[in-house]
Write a protein that holds these residues in place. Structure first.
Motif, PDB file in Angstrom:
ATOM      1  N   LEU A  57      -7.695   1.468  -3.807  1.00 55.68           N
ATOM      2  CA  LEU A  57      -7.283   2.734  -3.202  1.00 55.68           C
ATOM      3  C   LEU A  57      -8.078   3.906  -3.785  1.00 55.68           C
ATOM      4  O   LEU A  57      -8.418   4.860  -3.075  1.00 55.68           O
TER       5      LEU A  57
ATOM      6  N   LEU B 282       0.831  -1.214   0.000  1.00 56.27           N
ATOM      7  CA  LEU B 282       0.000   0.000   0.000  1.00 56.27           C
ATOM      8  C   LEU B 282       0.861   1.258   0.000  1.00 56.27           C
ATOM      9  O   LEU B 282       0.563   2.234  -0.712  1.00 56.27           O
TER      10      LEU B 282
ATOM     11  N   ASP C 267      -7.980   0.510   5.079  1.00 54.98           N
ATOM     12  CA  ASP C 267      -6.795  -0.259   4.679  1.00 54.98           C
ATOM     13  C   ASP C 267      -6.924  -1.737   5.026  1.00 54.98           C
ATOM     14  O   ASP C 267      -6.486  -2.607   4.252  1.00 54.98           O
TER      15      ASP C 267
END
Length: 499
Positions: free
Chosen positions: A274, A250, A289
């Motif tokens: 995202l 990420l 997340d």
């Protein structure tokens, strides 16, 4: 006397607990019409009747007690369906009532409190996340957009085989599916130390996952055994390492340091998630997340372990049945005449290939009990009363080998799918390689695309024989049950390029 002899008090307590549990396990409510049940033991219930291959053990019990049985695994009631009719009542007629997943300590820890699609409880959150996966990640258009990734990785598979004398197809199929999923989900392949670490983590997670892995999930009084075996500590360690790896993924994406490693620059799954997270920041959707990391883990397990195992079983079944292999070679080499490789555009013409893939998934189920479900409410199934909280196992392996549904079910005969409407999309309950209903696997198109392309190119490019003079007809097709049912030993072959 009790004060003077604490050991006597201890034994009396143990005896009382056993009696209480025995009555709990054996006394039925007179007003309930429960399914047939094999005899149970105190504390453990029916665990003593389950061997190393649970689908086979449960299939044998079904022969004696019927296609719908109620068992107890520890303190957990478990409904086992072993016929197409029973599966249809559960997965279609009462699909909503059985749309839940049971909570397990291991999946909760590894999959961020089960916030993925596969293990999540039935809820509005699950519906939202599944919708995102189906529409944004696994739609027909999205799967087709990554055809170049599949073709390039299959090309690499062929090259690796060409330069090997004796080929370990298990390792190469695992490499193929891992590479495809890495590029599609994460944007690039992971090599060197980071790649080795990632592959090691996937292997560790695979070893930890399984329906009967944690004793404490079924017998809470014995939760300490999981700690004594080191299971809790190992799960925590792997979960932390997986989280650190995904956090790095990420971070790389947010910093823009992850660039696609191919010219056809599709957005990978992480980039899409995202973007959705950013767009929905103020809408109340729970796409945080942890959700993204849990969904990506789903993609890996659905797209790597099951697909590579399916490929290995398919090639093994072809070698075990040389007549079937010859028919498939004839079809593929005729369509691919004059071509150096088979492309995805050729696959639509290969009807025998599609029948071979269907037959492989029928006879050699990689997930023979499907993923367990759980009743969300009291419900009737085939006239029997099923309580809320009862777990459900669909023995798809037993259904796919039912002689009442399949002629000569133990034989590998792709022709049975000619002029036959039965498909793997969850609409025919005698054949459920991907499940059915609300909890059907959403990655069917993704898996089939990889598997068909790989098998077609292998058969087009190579002639096969077994090492050390072993006869193909004598191949050992024994399976070993883990997260999936794999061949007992890796498939080793000698592949000679076809002229």
């Amino acid at each position: 006397m009790l004060e003077q002899n604490p050991q006597y008090l201890y034994l009396l307590t143990i005896f009382s607990v056993i009696v209480i549990f025995y009555r709990w396990f054996t006394v039925k409510t007179a007003s309930k019409n429960l399914p047939p049940s094999p005899p149970k033991l105190p504390i453990i219930g029916n665990f003593h009747q389950i061997g190393p291959d649970p689908h086979i053990s449960l299939g044998a019990l079904a022969q004696k007690y019927g296609s719908l049985m109620l068992l107890k695994f520890g303190s957990v009631p478990v409904l086992v369906a072993s016929s197409a009719d029973a599966a249809q009542e559960i997965m279609k007629t009462n699909d909503l009532a059985f749309a839940d997943r049971p909570t397990t300590s291991i999946t909760d820890r590894l999959f961020y409190n089960s916030r993925d699609v596969g293990f999540a409880r039935y809820s509005e959150y699950w519906r939202q996340v599944k919708s995102i996966c189906v529409v944004q990640l696994l739609s027909t258009k999205r799967v087709q957009s990554f055809h170049n990734v599949r073709e390039e990785e299959v090309d690499l598979l062929i090259q690796n085989i060409e330069y090997s004398k004796i080929v370990n197809l298990r390792d190469l199929f695992s490499e193929l599916t891992n590479n495809v999923v890495c590029r599609v989900a994460l944007g690039r392949k992971y090599g060197n130390d980071k790649g080795n670490s990632y592959k090691h983590l996937l292997k560790e997670m695979t070893n930890l996952l399984g329906y009967f892995r944690s004793i404490g999930d079924f017998i809470p009084l014995l939760y300490w055994i999981d700690r004594l075996k080191g299971l809790k500590g190992k799960v925590g360690k792997v979960a932390d390492e997986v989280d650190a790896f995904l956090e790095g993924v990420l971070r790389d994406h947010r910093q823009g340091s992850t660039a696609p490693d191919d010219a056809y620059a599709n957005k990978d799954f992480v980039s899409i998630l995202l973007e959705i997270q950013k767009e929905n920041l103020d809408t109340g959707l729970s796409i945080d997340d942890d959700c993204i990391k849990a969904v990506i883990l789903d993609m890996f397990f659905a797209g790597t372990e099951t697909s590579s195992t399916t490929l290995e079983w398919t090639i093994a079944a072809l070698l075990k049945n040389p007549g079937v292999l010859l028919k498939l070679q004839t079809e593929i080499r005729e369509i691919g005449r004059g071509k150096s490789k088979i492309t995805e555009g050729d696959l639509a013409k290969m009807h025998y290939l599609k029948a071979v893939m269907k037959e492989s998934m029928r006879l050699y189920f990689t997930a023979p009990l499907l993923m367990p479900r759980e009743a969300r409410q009291d419900v009737k199934v085939m006239g029997y009363d099923i309580r809320s909280g009862t777990q459900v196992l669909i023995n798809a392996w037993a259904i796919a080998r039912d002689p009442a549904l399949w002629n000569n079910p133990e034989e590998f005969r792709p022709e049975r799918f000619f002029n036959n409407p039965i498909d793997y999309k969850g609409l025919h309950y005698e054949y459920l390689p991907f499940g059915a209903g609300r909890r059907v696997c959403p990655g069917i198109l993704f898996a089939v695309a990889v598997n068909e392309l790989a098998v077609a190119n292998l058969v087009h490019k190579f002639d096969f024989e077994l090492p050390h003079g072993e006869r193909m007809e004598d191949m050992d097709m024994t399976g070993v049950t883990g997260l999936t049912v794999r061949r007992k030993s890796p498939l080793l072959v000698i592949a000679t390029p076809h002229v």
